[in-house]
Design an enzyme around this catalytic site. Sequence first.
Site, PDB file in Angstrom:
ATOM      1  N   ARG A  68       0.834  -1.195   0.000  1.00  0.00           N
ATOM      2  CA  ARG A  68       0.000   0.000   0.000  1.00  0.00           C
ATOM      3  C   ARG A  68       0.871   1.248   0.000  1.00  0.00           C
ATOM      4  NH1 ARG A  68      -3.542  -2.360  -1.739  1.00  0.00           N
ATOM      5  NH2 ARG A  68      -5.629  -2.738  -0.923  1.00  0.00           N
TER       6      ARG A  68
ATOM      7  N   HIS B 248      -0.881   0.916  -9.656  1.00  0.00           N
ATOM      8  CA  HIS B 248      -1.642   0.018  -8.771  1.00  0.00           C
ATOM      9  C   HIS B 248      -2.296  -1.121  -9.573  1.00  0.00           C
ATOM     10  CE1 HIS B 248      -3.795  -0.215  -4.657  1.00  0.00           C
ATOM     11  NE2 HIS B 248      -3.760  -1.408  -5.220  1.00  0.00           N
TER      12      HIS B 248
HETATM   13  P1  NDP Z   1      -1.772 -11.185   4.656  1.00  0.00           P
HETATM   14  O1  NDP Z   1      -2.717 -10.683   5.684  1.00  0.00           O
HETATM   15  O2  NDP Z   1      -1.873 -12.609   4.249  1.00  0.00           O
HETATM   16  O3  NDP Z   1      -0.274 -10.920   5.125  1.00  0.00           O
HETATM   17  C1  NDP Z   1       0.107  -9.726   5.705  1.00  0.00           C
HETATM   18  C2  NDP Z   1       1.543  -9.845   6.194  1.00  0.00           C
HETATM   19  O4  NDP Z   1       1.948  -8.572   6.707  1.00  0.00           O
HETATM   20  C3  NDP Z   1       1.715 -10.850   7.332  1.00  0.00           C
HETATM   21  O5  NDP Z   1       2.970 -11.469   7.202  1.00  0.00           O
HETATM   22  C4  NDP Z   1       1.704  -9.955   8.554  1.00  0.00           C
HETATM   23  O6  NDP Z   1       2.384 -10.490   9.677  1.00  0.00           O
HETATM   24  C5  NDP Z   1       2.448  -8.760   8.023  1.00  0.00           C
HETATM   25  N1  NDP Z   1       2.212  -7.575   8.860  1.00  0.00           N
HETATM   26  C6  NDP Z   1       1.058  -6.947   9.113  1.00  0.00           C
HETATM   27  N2  NDP Z   1       1.249  -5.916   9.975  1.00  0.00           N
HETATM   28  C7  NDP Z   1       2.560  -5.907  10.253  1.00  0.00           C
HETATM   29  C8  NDP Z   1       3.383  -5.119  11.090  1.00  0.00           C
HETATM   30  N3  NDP Z   1       2.881  -4.114  11.825  1.00  0.00           N
HETATM   31  N4  NDP Z   1       4.696  -5.405  11.171  1.00  0.00           N
HETATM   32  C9  NDP Z   1       5.209  -6.447  10.457  1.00  0.00           C
HETATM   33  N5  NDP Z   1       4.494  -7.249   9.642  1.00  0.00           N
HETATM   34  C10 NDP Z   1       3.184  -6.972   9.544  1.00  0.00           C
HETATM   35  O7  NDP Z   1      -1.952 -10.225   3.389  1.00  0.00           O
HETATM   36  P2  NDP Z   1      -1.676 -10.574   1.858  1.00  0.00           P
HETATM   37  O8  NDP Z   1      -0.330 -11.167   1.745  1.00  0.00           O
HETATM   38  O9  NDP Z   1      -2.825 -11.293   1.267  1.00  0.00           O
HETATM   39  O10 NDP Z   1      -1.694  -9.085   1.231  1.00  0.00           O
HETATM   40  C11 NDP Z   1      -0.784  -8.108   1.654  1.00  0.00           C
HETATM   41  C12 NDP Z   1      -1.189  -6.738   1.146  1.00  0.00           C
HETATM   42  O11 NDP Z   1      -0.898  -6.606  -0.246  1.00  0.00           O
HETATM   43  C13 NDP Z   1      -2.684  -6.407   1.199  1.00  0.00           C
HETATM   44  O12 NDP Z   1      -3.073  -6.038   2.503  1.00  0.00           O
HETATM   45  C14 NDP Z   1      -2.808  -5.261   0.212  1.00  0.00           C
HETATM   46  O13 NDP Z   1      -2.633  -4.040   0.877  1.00  0.00           O
HETATM   47  C15 NDP Z   1      -1.650  -5.507  -0.749  1.00  0.00           C
HETATM   48  N6  NDP Z   1      -2.115  -5.846  -2.105  1.00  0.00           N
HETATM   49  C16 NDP Z   1      -1.755  -5.030  -3.150  1.00  0.00           C
HETATM   50  C17 NDP Z   1      -2.146  -5.327  -4.439  1.00  0.00           C
HETATM   51  C18 NDP Z   1      -1.703  -4.506  -5.593  1.00  0.00           C
HETATM   52  O14 NDP Z   1      -2.193  -4.722  -6.717  1.00  0.00           O
HETATM   53  N7  NDP Z   1      -0.781  -3.590  -5.426  1.00  0.00           N
HETATM   54  C19 NDP Z   1      -2.986  -6.499  -4.719  1.00  0.00           C
HETATM   55  C20 NDP Z   1      -3.270  -7.299  -3.564  1.00  0.00           C
HETATM   56  C21 NDP Z   1      -2.855  -6.962  -2.310  1.00  0.00           C
HETATM   57  P3  NDP Z   1       1.630 -11.540  10.666  1.00  0.00           P
HETATM   58  O15 NDP Z   1       1.181 -12.695   9.811  1.00  0.00           O
HETATM   59  O16 NDP Z   1       2.701 -11.921  11.610  1.00  0.00           O
HETATM   60  O17 NDP Z   1       0.474 -10.845  11.279  1.00  0.00           O
HETATM   61  C1  OXD Z   2      -5.895  -5.389  -3.379  1.00  0.00           C
HETATM   62  C2  OXD Z   2      -5.436  -4.418  -4.370  1.00  0.00           C
HETATM   63  O1  OXD Z   2      -5.895  -5.091  -2.175  1.00  0.00           O
HETATM   64  O2  OXD Z   2      -5.660  -4.636  -5.583  1.00  0.00           O
HETATM   65  O3  OXD Z   2      -6.267  -6.511  -3.779  1.00  0.00           O
HETATM   66  O4  OXD Z   2      -4.815  -3.430  -3.995  1.00  0.00           O
END
Ligand code: NDP
Ligand code: OXD
Length: 320
Positions: free
Chosen positions: A235, A283
């Site tokens: 993000r 994005h």
């Molecule tokens: P998940 O919820 O599966 O994974 C999130 C990861 O981030 C986990 O490893 C979590 O750790 C870690 N995390 C969260 N908060 C913290 C913190 N404060 N400090 C350290 N680590 C942290 O999410 P996804 O992998 O499915 O997706 C990740 C993000 O990708 C989405 O939230 C979205 O914002 C972004 N995204 C962007 C897209 C794009 O097109 N650009 C498309 C899809 C998604 P823990 O497991 O230990 O809690």
């Molecule tokens: C998502 C994105 O969160 O596209 O899936 O950003």
Amino acid sequence: MMPILVAVQGWDPASWARRLKEQLPGHTVLQTDEEGVYRGDRDPADVAYLLAWKPPADLLSRLSGLKVIFSLGAGVDHILELDALPDVPIVRIVDPDLTARMSEYVVWQVLHHHRQGPGYARLQAERRWQELRHPAACDMTVGMMGIGELGRDAAARLRTIGYRTIGWGRTEKQVEGMDCFHGAAGLAPFLGQTDILVALLPLTPETRGILNADLISGLKTDGPLGGPVLINAGRGGSQVDGDIAAALSSGALAGASLDVFETEPLPADSPLWSAPNLVMTPHVAAVSSPRALSVQIAEQIRAFEQGAPLINLVDRDRGY
Ligand code: NDP
Ligand code: OXD
């Protein structure tokens, strides 16, 4: 059957509504316009399921009969940031189609920097025939910031190419094939080993602005690319655009790829437009496919109506 409302801003609502209708022919599927405004005759209070991407806050306040909110993306900050969010379950996307698209983006960008993509683009523009050396993949460490659904898959695919991968998350984890770090104490040792940093974090109060000058200064500086590279497809709120532009100009970052930005679309006066060695995409790292994702959402609605538990639920307190 209880109506479903597709409410999206900036995406085509009709393609989602059509795919949903194919999957759930017995349900009424309503849709907003592309600004997220609902103009239909049906009372919004009848809507049971909201399928949303950046839904307008005033729409939510009219959906008094809502049972479940489905985020049409993996991230849910666009929903959790809304005031007066009804107290109903929120489901997010975890799907092989979306995961594969993100891993494609990550592999594409890691290889681009590793194989001197920015340097060769410059040489081609100058009509120069010149070799640029590149290290072996096995001599490079890719640090995954966020080792959730997307980070773990991307890391696994990078390992098949030969990169060493390490990961950093919020809580302690064991992931086969990678050393994992967590929390504030784990950040410095993680960054200090990282040649290419890939951020796939959700936007929460803890991750807002985390990709800043201070963090960049902790990355490994004596790696085989002559400086660290940052890739952010999580993000834009997690990064400080100005710090990244400055780091690219000073050489503190040898390169970067950004798919997300503090403000989207990126303002015309952003210093990032002219920053060196930067790949920008609007994005699109992992776009949500109506065809692929409507199947899973329809399955969840059918299961929910038969009393089965929902999966991929968002933890509101945690923020993702
Ligand atoms: P998940 O919820 O599966 O994974 C999130 C990861 O981030 C986990 O490893 C979590 O750790 C870690 N995390 C969260 N908060 C913290 C913190 N404060 N400090 C350290 N680590 C942290 O999410 P996804 O992998 O499915 O997706 C990740 C993000 O990708 C989405 O939230 C979205 O914002 C972004 N995204 C962007 C897209 C794009 O097109 N650009 C498309 C899809 C998604 P823990 O497991 O230990 O809690
Ligand atoms: C998502 C994105 O969160 O596209 O899936 O950003």
